[in-house]
Enzyme design. Sequence first.
Site, PDB file in Angstrom:
ATOM      1  N   ASN A  34      43.568 -35.193  -4.878  1.00 24.49           N
ATOM      2  CA  ASN A  34      43.532 -34.945  -6.312  1.00 24.49           C
ATOM      3  C   ASN A  34      44.957 -35.120  -6.820  1.00 24.49           C
ATOM      4  OD1 ASN A  34      43.379 -33.941  -8.881  1.00 24.49           O
ATOM      5  ND2 ASN A  34      42.513 -31.960  -8.310  1.00 24.49           N
ATOM      6  N   LYS A  41      47.213 -32.771  -4.576  1.00 24.41           N
ATOM      7  CA  LYS A  41      46.523 -31.752  -3.761  1.00 24.41           C
ATOM      8  C   LYS A  41      45.649 -32.480  -2.765  1.00 24.41           C
ATOM      9  CE  LYS A  41      45.869 -28.377  -7.408  1.00 24.41           C
ATOM     10  NZ  LYS A  41      44.959 -28.159  -8.486  1.00 24.41           N
ATOM     11  N   ARG A 118      39.650 -37.756  -6.566  1.00 24.86           N
ATOM     12  CA  ARG A 118      39.201 -37.275  -7.858  1.00 24.86           C
ATOM     13  C   ARG A 118      39.796 -38.190  -8.929  1.00 24.86           C
ATOM     14  NH1 ARG A 118      41.556 -32.487 -11.467  1.00 24.86           N
ATOM     15  NH2 ARG A 118      39.902 -32.474 -13.024  1.00 24.86           N
ATOM     16  N   HIS A 207      35.039 -31.632 -15.842  1.00 21.70           N
ATOM     17  CA  HIS A 207      34.656 -30.690 -14.773  1.00 21.70           C
ATOM     18  C   HIS A 207      33.273 -31.007 -14.214  1.00 21.70           C
ATOM     19  CE1 HIS A 207      37.128 -27.831 -17.496  1.00 21.70           C
ATOM     20  NE2 HIS A 207      37.915 -28.170 -16.491  1.00 21.70           N
ATOM     21  N   ASN A 238      41.792 -22.472 -16.281  1.00 22.73           N
ATOM     22  CA  ASN A 238      42.792 -22.716 -17.332  1.00 22.73           C
ATOM     23  C   ASN A 238      42.191 -23.629 -18.390  1.00 22.73           C
ATOM     24  OD1 ASN A 238      45.144 -21.250 -16.623  1.00 22.73           O
ATOM     25  ND2 ASN A 238      45.372 -22.628 -14.863  1.00 22.73           N
ATOM     26  N   ARG A 268      44.563 -24.107 -24.767  1.00 22.01           N
ATOM     27  CA  ARG A 268      43.883 -25.059 -25.672  1.00 22.01           C
ATOM     28  C   ARG A 268      42.967 -24.312 -26.634  1.00 22.01           C
ATOM     29  NH1 ARG A 268      41.586 -28.711 -20.989  1.00 22.01           N
ATOM     30  NH2 ARG A 268      43.151 -28.026 -19.498  1.00 22.01           N
ATOM     31  N   ARG A 311      44.637 -12.761 -16.278  1.00 21.19           N
ATOM     32  CA  ARG A 311      44.957 -11.465 -15.652  1.00 21.19           C
ATOM     33  C   ARG A 311      45.945 -10.684 -16.510  1.00 21.19           C
ATOM     34  NH1 ARG A 311      45.640 -14.535 -10.036  1.00 21.19           N
ATOM     35  NH2 ARG A 311      46.427 -15.994 -11.567  1.00 21.19           N
ATOM     36  N   GLU A 410      34.782 -28.501  -5.581  1.00 23.77           N
ATOM     37  CA  GLU A 410      34.793 -29.905  -6.002  1.00 23.77           C
ATOM     38  C   GLU A 410      35.143 -30.823  -4.836  1.00 23.77           C
ATOM     39  OE1 GLU A 410      37.144 -28.050  -9.084  1.00 23.77           O
ATOM     40  OE2 GLU A 410      36.576 -29.696 -10.406  1.00 23.77           O
TER      41      GLU A 410
END
Length: 425
Positions: A34, A41, A118, A207, A238, A268, A311, A410
């Site tokens: 990714n 990643k 991805r 997503h 996020n 956003r 959090r 994913e």
Amino acid sequence: MRSPPGVGWVRIVSAGLGSQVEGGWIFVKVLVLNCGSSSLKYQLIDMSDETLLAKGLVERIGIHGSRIKHVKVGMDPVVKETDIPNHDVAVKLVIDALLDLHHGVLKDLSELSAAGHRVVHGGERFTSSVLVDQEVLKGIEEVIPLAPLHNPANLMGIKAVMNALPGLPNVAVFDTAFHQTMPPHAYMYGIPYEHYQVDRVRRYGFHGTSHFYVAHRVAQVMNRPVEQLKIVTCHLGNGSSITAVDGGKSVDTSLGYGTTEGILMGTRSGNLDPSVMIYLMEKYGDAKTVSDVVHKKSGVCGISGISSDMRDVEEAMEKGNERAKLAFDMLCYGIRKYIGAYAAAMGGLDAIVFTAGIGENSDLVREEVCKHLEFLGVKFDPSKNKVRGKEAELSAPDSRVKVFVIPTNEELVIARDTKELVLRG
Ligand code: ADP
């Protein structure tokens, strides 16, 4: 996204790398990548039993202070700080880490069967995952105007693997592909039709790999065929989106042409009257400033004035901070409205799924959303809600609509699609 093929070794004729066995080739390990513009990643998954062998993150590619963090499953993470000027070097470091004598997981590169990538945007062309060839690379490039920040980085990752491991099959898995089943009345915006024809302006959704995974997984958990279920999947991270999954297919989703529509996100805005954009642009002069406002300064962060991290916002709310409470309420109210709207859109509802960082971890958000949904047939059981990051049912046994937490995966979807496409050849 496809269903996984049958279990067991499959012999195929392939031009790729992979493990040679007498008279054939077996599919073993998939490298899942990714790539962002400055990060990469990765996971290495053994597809004989779908176990994760290693994962890691290359950070600050092309920036001062670059490093790779690598984890062999069951061992402590290792970190190497080194100059990483581009994605080619990043991929070489990943390969070195996977082959390393101490924290590596491959004896030989021939154990690697394929790489799955991805890719954020597939436009209208890519309705499912594809084996990468020159035509596909061109296709991904053509979609760059729709995802100018993401697709170039995804392409760099694919090309870096092609350079480093010539002959290894590569598969592209698109975030948008799952949503290509939406009907036109769900994906069109009410602006002149030419903007769809000429500018490709429509709802694409994102997503998709996550929504696909959790919708199909919840059907397994419920022991019901996904074809018979109406599910609302809430991917709350996020970036967040909510999807109506009818019979296993996406029929509507809250993110649209870009990544700002829908519910309140970390930074956003979520849904916004277009007049607000026009007003702000006229007042502050340029699109860039307003783009920064709706992408980077809004959402939970912009409302609370505290943080984009849920959090921090929940902690402040519990200490009595009113703007943190407002951000929390706006988020939960938005999620609830989408659940109601999508139940109406599908003409029914069997299950609600929470996933991603907030969905998997925030019992406060889940409870606030679900406790107001009794009229829809949701009987939420707060005593089951204290779970974090693991599969759980949160509804009472007699709840007509079931509520679940399903951690997303994913990478596994990417690895499964990669395996299936490479085996099919
Ligand atoms: P990304 O979209 O970057 O992949 P994630 O799915 O990792 O995001 O989700 C990140 C979000 O999850 C952050 O807002 C973070 O605050 C939230 N989160 C993680 N753990 C918790 C928790 N225990 N309680 C509430 N929110 C949490």
